[in-house]
Write a protein that holds these residues in place. Structure first.
Motif, PDB file in Angstrom:
ATOM      1  N   CYS A 151       0.888  -1.169   0.000  1.00 34.32           N
ATOM      2  CA  CYS A 151       0.000   0.000   0.000  1.00 34.32           C
ATOM      3  C   CYS A 151       0.928   1.221   0.000  1.00 34.32           C
ATOM      4  CB  CYS A 151      -0.869   0.006   1.253  1.00 34.32           C
ATOM      5  SG  CYS A 151      -1.620   1.615   1.589  1.00 34.32           S
ATOM      6  N   PRO A 152       0.792   2.141  -0.951  1.00 32.15           N
ATOM      7  CA  PRO A 152       1.693   3.292  -1.004  1.00 32.15           C
ATOM      8  C   PRO A 152       1.703   4.110   0.282  1.00 32.15           C
ATOM      9  CG  PRO A 152       0.410   3.162  -3.026  1.00 32.15           C
ATOM     10  CD  PRO A 152      -0.161   2.139  -2.079  1.00 32.15           C
ATOM     11  N   LYS A 153       0.632   3.997   1.070  1.00 33.28           N
ATOM     12  CA  LYS A 153       0.603   4.737   2.344  1.00 33.28           C
ATOM     13  C   LYS A 153       0.995   3.849   3.520  1.00 33.28           C
ATOM     14  CE  LYS A 153      -3.239   7.542   0.591  1.00 33.28           C
ATOM     15  NZ  LYS A 153      -4.699   7.776   0.673  1.00 33.28           N
ATOM     16  N   LEU A 155      -0.606   1.578   4.982  1.00 34.24           N
ATOM     17  CA  LEU A 155      -1.682   1.525   5.971  1.00 34.24           C
ATOM     18  C   LEU A 155      -1.821   0.106   6.521  1.00 34.24           C
ATOM     19  CD1 LEU A 155      -4.377   3.724   4.191  1.00 34.24           C
ATOM     20  CD2 LEU A 155      -2.740   4.387   5.950  1.00 34.24           C
ATOM     21  N   PRO A 159      -8.082   0.012   4.605  1.00 33.11           N
ATOM     22  CA  PRO A 159      -7.898   0.904   3.456  1.00 33.11           C
ATOM     23  C   PRO A 159      -8.194   2.359   3.771  1.00 33.11           C
ATOM     24  CG  PRO A 159      -9.952  -0.294   3.251  1.00 33.11           C
ATOM     25  CD  PRO A 159      -9.275  -0.857   4.471  1.00 33.11           C
ATOM     26  N   CYS A 160      -7.671   3.225   2.908  1.00 34.81           N
ATOM     27  CA  CYS A 160      -7.865   4.664   3.108  1.00 34.81           C
ATOM     28  C   CYS A 160      -9.244   5.129   2.657  1.00 34.81           C
ATOM     29  CB  CYS A 160      -6.783   5.438   2.359  1.00 34.81           C
ATOM     30  SG  CYS A 160      -6.877   5.270   0.559  1.00 34.81           S
ATOM     31  N   CYS A 168      -6.029   1.263  -6.667  1.00 32.58           N
ATOM     32  CA  CYS A 168      -5.436   2.191  -5.702  1.00 32.58           C
ATOM     33  C   CYS A 168      -5.595   3.639  -6.157  1.00 32.58           C
ATOM     34  CB  CYS A 168      -3.958   1.853  -5.543  1.00 32.58           C
ATOM     35  SG  CYS A 168      -3.079   3.031  -4.497  1.00 32.58           S
ATOM     36  N   GLU A 169      -5.911   4.505  -5.216  1.00 34.70           N
ATOM     37  CA  GLU A 169      -6.102   5.913  -5.598  1.00 34.70           C
ATOM     38  C   GLU A 169      -4.781   6.588  -5.955  1.00 34.70           C
ATOM     39  OE1 GLU A 169      -7.524   8.676  -2.773  1.00 34.70           O
ATOM     40  OE2 GLU A 169      -5.920   8.323  -1.314  1.00 34.70           O
ATOM     41  N   ILE A 170      -3.672   6.062  -5.444  1.00 33.72           N
ATOM     42  CA  ILE A 170      -2.369   6.667  -5.750  1.00 33.72           C
ATOM     43  C   ILE A 170      -1.908   6.252  -7.151  1.00 33.72           C
ATOM     44  CG2 ILE A 170       0.076   6.803  -5.037  1.00 33.72           C
ATOM     45  CD1 ILE A 170      -1.765   7.990  -2.950  1.00 33.72           C
ATOM     46  N   CYS A 176      -5.907  -1.874  -5.177  1.00 36.04           N
ATOM     47  CA  CYS A 176      -5.783  -1.492  -3.764  1.00 36.04           C
ATOM     48  C   CYS A 176      -5.459  -2.777  -3.027  1.00 36.04           C
ATOM     49  CB  CYS A 176      -7.097  -0.907  -3.247  1.00 36.04           C
ATOM     50  SG  CYS A 176      -7.115  -0.813  -1.437  1.00 36.04           S
ATOM     51  N   ILE A 177      -4.329  -2.796  -2.330  1.00 38.80           N
ATOM     52  CA  ILE A 177      -3.895  -4.053  -1.722  1.00 38.80           C
ATOM     53  C   ILE A 177      -4.877  -4.503  -0.637  1.00 38.80           C
ATOM     54  CG2 ILE A 177      -2.350  -3.277   0.133  1.00 38.80           C
ATOM     55  CD1 ILE A 177      -1.666  -6.059  -2.444  1.00 38.80           C
ATOM     56  N   TRP A 178      -5.592  -3.548  -0.046  1.00 37.99           N
ATOM     57  CA  TRP A 178      -6.579  -3.930   0.966  1.00 37.99           C
ATOM     58  C   TRP A 178      -7.781  -4.627   0.326  1.00 37.99           C
ATOM     59  CZ3 TRP A 178      -6.104  -4.794   5.856  1.00 37.99           C
ATOM     60  CH2 TRP A 178      -5.030  -4.210   6.527  1.00 37.99           C
TER      61      TRP A 178
END
Ligand code: SF4
Ligand code: SF4
Length: 217
Positions: A151-153, A155, A159-160, A168-170, A176-178
């Motif tokens: 996850c780029p953040k 987390l 998830p964000c 993924c939003e990034i 999205c890995i979540w």
């Protein structure tokens, strides 16, 4: 495995300015697998350097340049060989291997690669970052999938909320890995695992650099 990226020739030439006799180390583990610093690439680089007037005094690519006994054993001491024949060592091994060489010789040691990540390999072509060696692995709780690295953040509590259609939003080119984790847990019939996640999941004290690991007798 540790994934490295060969530096551009121009950058390597710039680094080598002022030296003449160059000994090249590759590594037959990670550097070789990702085709950016094994024996083949070391030989190719050696040929290029010769064209620019350098004398390549030796090329060695042990199966594990980051293991001291593989680069300097009583039977075969590659470091001594390099030191006695050369002005400089150019290493295509990962950051660990290159530093291990540097602390055991009395000539300059330069790198020809950048170490980029710990990754998984597919088909000898695709390498994906799967782990940042955080020191407190949590993937038993996340379906065997790492949100810290993937996850780029980074987390770890879910998830964000920015994902669109599971992307993924990034970087919408990747899932999205979540979302992937949730799918995996559902497949394993463990959908409630996510609900039991605690925050924080990781002990950040285990990520403090530099770390040392000692094998128990
Ligand atoms: S949780 Fe930490 S140790 Fe485990 S795979 Fe992810 S980064 Fe690596
Ligand atoms: S969309 Fe998913 S993978 Fe991307 S930053 Fe948010 S939680 Fe992380």
């Amino acid at each position: 495995m540790v994934v490295v990226r060969l530096k551009p020739l121009e950058e390597i030439l710039e680094t080598l300015k002022g030296f003449k006799r160059v000994f090249i180390f590759g590594c037959e583990l990670g550097s070789s697998r990702c085709k950016n610093g094994g024996l083949k690439e070391a030989k190719n680089l050696g040929e290029e350097l010769e064209k620019f007037g350098f004398k390549v005094t030796g090329i060695r690519s042990p199966g594990g340049t980051c293991v001291l006994e593989r680069i300097a054993s009583p039977e075969r001491n590659l470091l001594k060989e390099a030191e006695e024949s050369s002005d400089v060592i150019l290493s295509l091994a990962c950051g660990a291997g290159t530093q291990l060489i540097a602390e055991n010789v009395d000539i300059p040691v330069l790198t020809g690669v950048s170490t980029i990540f710990i990754g998984a390999e597919r088909k000898g072509k695709y390498f994906d970052e799967y782990c940042i060696a955080c020191g407190d692995c949590i993937i038993s709780k996340t379906g065997g999938i790492c949100p810290v690295a993937r996850c780029p953040k980074s987390l770890t509590a879910g998830p964000c909320g920015g994902a669109i259609d599971g992307k993924c939003e990034i970087d919408p080119s990747m899932p999205c890995i979540w979302y992937t984790i949730a799918q995996r847990l559902e497949k394993l019939n463990q959908p409630d695992v996510l609900l039991k996640l605690k925050t924080p999941m990781r002990d950040y004290r285990k990520s403090i650099y530099p770390r040392r690991f000692v094998v128990e007798d």
